[in-house]
Design a protein around this motif. Structure first.
Motif, PDB file in Angstrom:
ATOM      1  N   ARG A 152      -6.224   1.351   6.755  1.00  0.00           N
ATOM      2  CA  ARG A 152      -4.955   1.920   7.209  1.00  0.00           C
ATOM      3  C   ARG A 152      -3.898   1.504   6.214  1.00  0.00           C
ATOM      4  NH1 ARG A 152      -6.027   0.568  13.006  1.00  0.00           N
ATOM      5  NH2 ARG A 152      -6.855   2.497  13.836  1.00  0.00           N
ATOM      6  N   LEU A 153      -2.996   2.406   5.953  1.00  0.00           N
ATOM      7  CA  LEU A 153      -1.889   2.125   5.050  1.00  0.00           C
ATOM      8  C   LEU A 153      -0.962   1.101   5.683  1.00  0.00           C
ATOM      9  CD1 LEU A 153      -0.258   2.898   2.464  1.00  0.00           C
ATOM     10  CD2 LEU A 153       0.917   4.542   3.920  1.00  0.00           C
ATOM     11  N   SER A 154      -0.628   0.058   4.934  1.00  0.00           N
ATOM     12  CA  SER A 154       0.311  -0.938   5.412  1.00  0.00           C
ATOM     13  C   SER A 154       1.704  -0.672   4.876  1.00  0.00           C
ATOM     14  CB  SER A 154      -0.151  -2.343   4.988  1.00  0.00           C
ATOM     15  OG  SER A 154       0.776  -3.305   5.363  1.00  0.00           O
ATOM     16  N   LYS A 155       1.776  -0.504   3.548  1.00  0.00           N
ATOM     17  CA  LYS A 155       3.081  -0.212   2.950  1.00  0.00           C
ATOM     18  C   LYS A 155       2.923   0.261   1.522  1.00  0.00           C
ATOM     19  CE  LYS A 155       3.895  -4.937   1.318  1.00  0.00           C
ATOM     20  NZ  LYS A 155       4.797  -6.052   1.284  1.00  0.00           N
ATOM     21  N   LEU A 156       3.972   0.804   1.001  1.00  0.00           N
ATOM     22  CA  LEU A 156       4.061   1.173  -0.404  1.00  0.00           C
ATOM     23  C   LEU A 156       4.317  -0.089  -1.200  1.00  0.00           C
ATOM     24  CD1 LEU A 156       4.103   3.778  -2.157  1.00  0.00           C
ATOM     25  CD2 LEU A 156       6.567   3.806  -1.878  1.00  0.00           C
TER      26      LEU A 156
END
Length: 160
Positions: A152-156
């Motif tokens: 899952r994407l956490s952050k840029l």
């Protein structure tokens, strides 16, 4: 007629290979990565009758990771609901767009401010440097029991 030396030389210098499947799975954890691909299905009808699009970004773990450099991990899946009965479930999709800093347009509809959620396209996500959380997803279906690492994407990432 070929000479034995020519045949042996050709066999030794032939570049046809088979790489045995690597059973090494990315361990649960947080990794720096780059979005390298985007797979999707549109106009999917869910079990409850909702219409949605499903997206699966693919992440490549950073080359300097000590344990899993350049390993690929797919996203656990993003649902973009388009039917009225499920629009409140779009919160996860909106958070994904917010984390990638994709600008959203607002529109007043029926006296409420609503965010217009664009479909994901390759040009919006590819080559973005991100931080991902990897975990193990388990499920059973007609093809058997599955247990694979997904992300899952956490952050840029902070790119300067």
């Amino acid at each position: 007629m070929a000479l034995v030396g020519d045949v042996l030389d050709r066999l030794e210098n032939d570049n046809a290979y088979f790489d045995e499947h690597d059973e090494r799975h990315v361990e649960t954890g947080t990794y720096n990565a780059v979005i390298v691909a985007l797979r999707y299905r549109t106009d999917v009808t869910t079990k409850n009758g909702a219409i949605c699009d499903i997206y699966w970004p693919r992440y490549c773990i950073a080359h300097d990771d000590p344990k899993f450099p350049l390993s690929l991990v797919r996203d656990s899946g993003l649902f973009r609901y388009r039917s009225p009965i499920s629009r409140k479930q779009n919160i996860h999709y909106k958070k994904f767009l917010d984390r990638l800093e994709i600008p959203l347009n607002k529109k007043e509809i029926d006296g409420k401010i609503r965010y217009l959620l664009p479909p994901l396209t390759s040009d919006l996500v590819l080559k973005k440097e991100v931080v991902i959380n990897v975990f193990t997803d388990e499920w059973s279906d007609g093809k058997g029991y599955h247990k694979i690492p997904v992300a899952r994407l956490s952050k840029l990432q902070n790119v300067t």
